[in-house]
Design an enzyme around this catalytic site. Structure first.
Site, PDB file in Angstrom:
ATOM      1  N   GLY A   6      33.786  49.453  43.696  1.00 35.78           N
ATOM      2  CA  GLY A   6      33.256  48.190  43.183  1.00 35.78           C
ATOM      3  C   GLY A   6      34.269  47.164  42.744  1.00 35.78           C
ATOM      4  N   HIS A  37      43.048  46.078  32.083  1.00 34.47           N
ATOM      5  CA  HIS A  37      42.876  44.659  31.740  1.00 34.47           C
ATOM      6  C   HIS A  37      42.419  44.456  30.295  1.00 34.47           C
ATOM      7  CE1 HIS A  37      42.433  43.442  36.273  1.00 34.47           C
ATOM      8  NE2 HIS A  37      43.669  43.676  35.924  1.00 34.47           N
ATOM      9  N   CYS A  51      45.940  39.832  16.883  1.00 37.16           N
ATOM     10  CA  CYS A  51      46.559  38.644  16.303  1.00 37.16           C
ATOM     11  C   CYS A  51      47.576  38.074  17.287  1.00 37.16           C
ATOM     12  CB  CYS A  51      47.242  39.050  15.003  1.00 37.16           C
ATOM     13  SG  CYS A  51      48.250  37.733  14.313  1.00 37.16           S
ATOM     14  N   GLN A  57      39.448  48.273  35.783  1.00 39.82           N
ATOM     15  CA  GLN A  57      39.766  46.866  35.532  1.00 39.82           C
ATOM     16  C   GLN A  57      38.743  46.271  34.569  1.00 39.82           C
ATOM     17  OE1 GLN A  57      40.954  44.854  39.550  1.00 39.82           O
ATOM     18  NE2 GLN A  57      39.709  46.630  40.015  1.00 39.82           N
ATOM     19  N   ASN A  58      37.707  47.054  34.275  1.00 44.38           N
ATOM     20  CA  ASN A  58      36.621  46.527  33.446  1.00 44.38           C
ATOM     21  C   ASN A  58      36.991  46.569  31.975  1.00 44.38           C
ATOM     22  OD1 ASN A  58      35.353  46.364  35.844  1.00 44.38           O
ATOM     23  ND2 ASN A  58      33.941  48.065  35.497  1.00 44.38           N
ATOM     24  N   ALA A  93      27.237  51.676  43.889  1.00 39.85           N
ATOM     25  CA  ALA A  93      27.894  52.732  43.118  1.00 39.85           C
ATOM     26  C   ALA A  93      26.889  53.824  42.731  1.00 39.85           C
ATOM     27  CB  ALA A  93      28.546  52.135  41.876  1.00 39.85           C
TER      28      ALA A  93
HETATM   29  P1  OAD Z   1      34.846  41.112  41.571  1.00 47.17           P
HETATM   30  O1  OAD Z   1      33.729  40.314  41.003  1.00 47.17           O
HETATM   31  O2  OAD Z   1      35.972  40.370  42.202  1.00 47.17           O
HETATM   32  O3  OAD Z   1      34.278  42.105  42.667  1.00 47.17           O
HETATM   33  C1  OAD Z   1      33.158  42.914  42.399  1.00 47.17           C
HETATM   34  C2  OAD Z   1      32.962  43.864  43.560  1.00 47.17           C
HETATM   35  O4  OAD Z   1      31.881  44.706  43.230  1.00 47.17           O
HETATM   36  C3  OAD Z   1      32.626  43.185  44.888  1.00 47.17           C
HETATM   37  O5  OAD Z   1      33.475  43.666  45.891  1.00 47.17           O
HETATM   38  C4  OAD Z   1      31.179  43.639  45.164  1.00 47.17           C
HETATM   39  O6  OAD Z   1      30.957  43.892  46.533  1.00 47.17           O
HETATM   40  C5  OAD Z   1      31.117  44.941  44.384  1.00 47.17           C
HETATM   41  N1  OAD Z   1      29.768  45.317  43.960  1.00 47.17           N
HETATM   42  C6  OAD Z   1      28.710  44.538  43.654  1.00 47.17           C
HETATM   43  N2  OAD Z   1      27.638  45.288  43.310  1.00 47.17           N
HETATM   44  C7  OAD Z   1      28.030  46.570  43.396  1.00 47.17           C
HETATM   45  C8  OAD Z   1      27.390  47.837  43.181  1.00 47.17           C
HETATM   46  N3  OAD Z   1      26.110  47.907  42.809  1.00 47.17           N
HETATM   47  N4  OAD Z   1      28.100  48.955  43.375  1.00 47.17           N
HETATM   48  C9  OAD Z   1      29.391  48.914  43.752  1.00 47.17           C
HETATM   49  N5  OAD Z   1      30.056  47.758  43.971  1.00 47.17           N
HETATM   50  C10 OAD Z   1      29.382  46.611  43.800  1.00 47.17           C
HETATM   51  O7  OAD Z   1      35.358  42.084  40.418  1.00 47.17           O
HETATM   52  P2  OAD Z   1      36.731  42.872  40.295  1.00 47.17           P
HETATM   53  O8  OAD Z   1      37.292  43.207  41.633  1.00 47.17           O
HETATM   54  O9  OAD Z   1      36.534  43.964  39.319  1.00 47.17           O
HETATM   55  O10 OAD Z   1      40.218  40.393  35.604  1.00 47.17           O
HETATM   56  O11 OAD Z   1      37.644  41.769  39.641  1.00 47.17           O
HETATM   57  C11 OAD Z   1      38.978  42.080  39.353  1.00 47.17           C
HETATM   58  C12 OAD Z   1      39.422  41.310  38.142  1.00 47.17           C
HETATM   59  O12 OAD Z   1      39.192  39.927  38.338  1.00 47.17           O
HETATM   60  C13 OAD Z   1      38.642  41.619  36.886  1.00 47.17           C
HETATM   61  O13 OAD Z   1      39.109  42.758  36.197  1.00 47.17           O
HETATM   62  C14 OAD Z   1      38.862  40.394  36.058  1.00 47.17           C
HETATM   63  C15 OAD Z   1      38.608  39.377  37.127  1.00 47.17           C
HETATM   64  O14 OAD Z   1      39.102  38.166  36.913  1.00 47.17           O
HETATM   65  C16 OAD Z   1      40.502  39.859  34.415  1.00 47.17           C
HETATM   66  O15 OAD Z   1      39.664  39.413  33.674  1.00 47.17           O
HETATM   67  C17 OAD Z   1      41.946  39.905  34.091  1.00 47.17           C
END
Ligand code: OAD
Length: 244
Positions: free
Chosen positions: A185, A117, A125, A99-100, A229
């Protein structure tokens, strides 16, 4: 932390990995929903929507320029490297869906990767829709990039809230033939990615989550490994197929 989980893969296994912002946290990139999950007082949902773009493209470009700057300064960590190494062993029996939008997986050596994403270092454009490489920062109204072909604005090549993630068909095809789903994560709050574990569960394949806290969809996983991680993945993955 002592890791008690063991993930042994046989030659018939296919590993599907889903990563979220947490895998890049130890590279210094902020997650979305943890502390620091606000940008200049805006929630990410407020600067990452088609409506936000229509209302204020300069604000949206400032947000993504900040993220470009941060990602350019970051380095892949041991968890990114561990995933690149297991890809070397598993070949096409490995699939990484992230998702990154940063490029840390690629810089660690991942090839079989899909950015559902979008990607931070491409723009497209708003009319022609063709993605182009773009690492520049666009931070003021006079800086906003335009299409060399038609003169329309370029937007970040990012999937915003309300838009459809890229190549869902390819993702579900891979999920359909996977035998193990490893999720790392991600808070389990943004769909469709948060639903992959439910698809996997319906198919009866093994599902494992790695992160320092339980995600919102924790109940759907067979196993949860609480840890960072970089603390978990190198050991977990190097012992997964030691003889390969
Ligand atoms: P979040 O910010 O929602 O969640 C991040 C997760 O990473 C949390 O569950 C933390 O517990 C975990 N975390 C933190 N530190 C960590 C570490 N050192 N090792 C492993 N895990 C760790 O991010 P996402 O779930 O990726 O979308 O968010 C999903 C989507 O929401 C993103 O792709 C983005 C955002 O809005 C768009 O931009 C479309």
């Amino acid at each position: 932390m002592r890791i008690i989980l063991i993930m042994r893969l046989t030659p018939n296994d296919r590993l599907f990995v889903l990563t979220g912002a947490g895998i890049s946290a130890e590279s210094g990139l902020a997650t979305f929903r943890g502390s620091g999950g606000l940008w200049n007082g805006y929630r990410v949902e407020e600067v990452a929507t088609p409506g936000a773009w229509d209302a204020d493209p300069e604000l949206v470009w400032r947000f993504y320029s900040m993220r470009r700057r941060d990602a350019l300064a970051a380095q892949p960590n041991a968890a990114h490297v561990a995933l690149a190494e297991i890809e070397q062993k598993l070949g096409d029996q490995f699939y990484l869906c992230t998702q990154n939008v940063d490029d840390l997986h690629e810089r660690a050596g991942s090839h079989r990767i899909h950015h559902m994403h979008g990607t931070l270092f491409q723009s497209r454009c708003v009319h022609c829709n063709v993605p182009v490489a773009d690492k520049a920062l666009h931070e003021t109204a006079t800086d906003l990039p335009t299409c060399p072909e038609c003169g329309a604005l370029l937007r970040p090549h990012i999937v915003w809230f309300g838009e459809v993630p890229l190549d869902m068909e390819g993702i579900y095809r891979e999920l359909d033939r996977a035998t193990v789903l490893l999720v790392v994560g991600t808070s389990g709050s943004v769909y469709p990615a948060a639903g992959f574990v439910h698809v996997a569960r319906q198919r009866g394949i093994r599902t494992v989550y790695v992160g320092p806290e339980e995600p919102l969809n924790a109940n759907a996983f067979d196993e949860i490994v609480l840890g960072s991680a970089t603390g978990v993945l190198p050991g977990l993955l190097s012992s997964a197929c030691p003889s390969a």
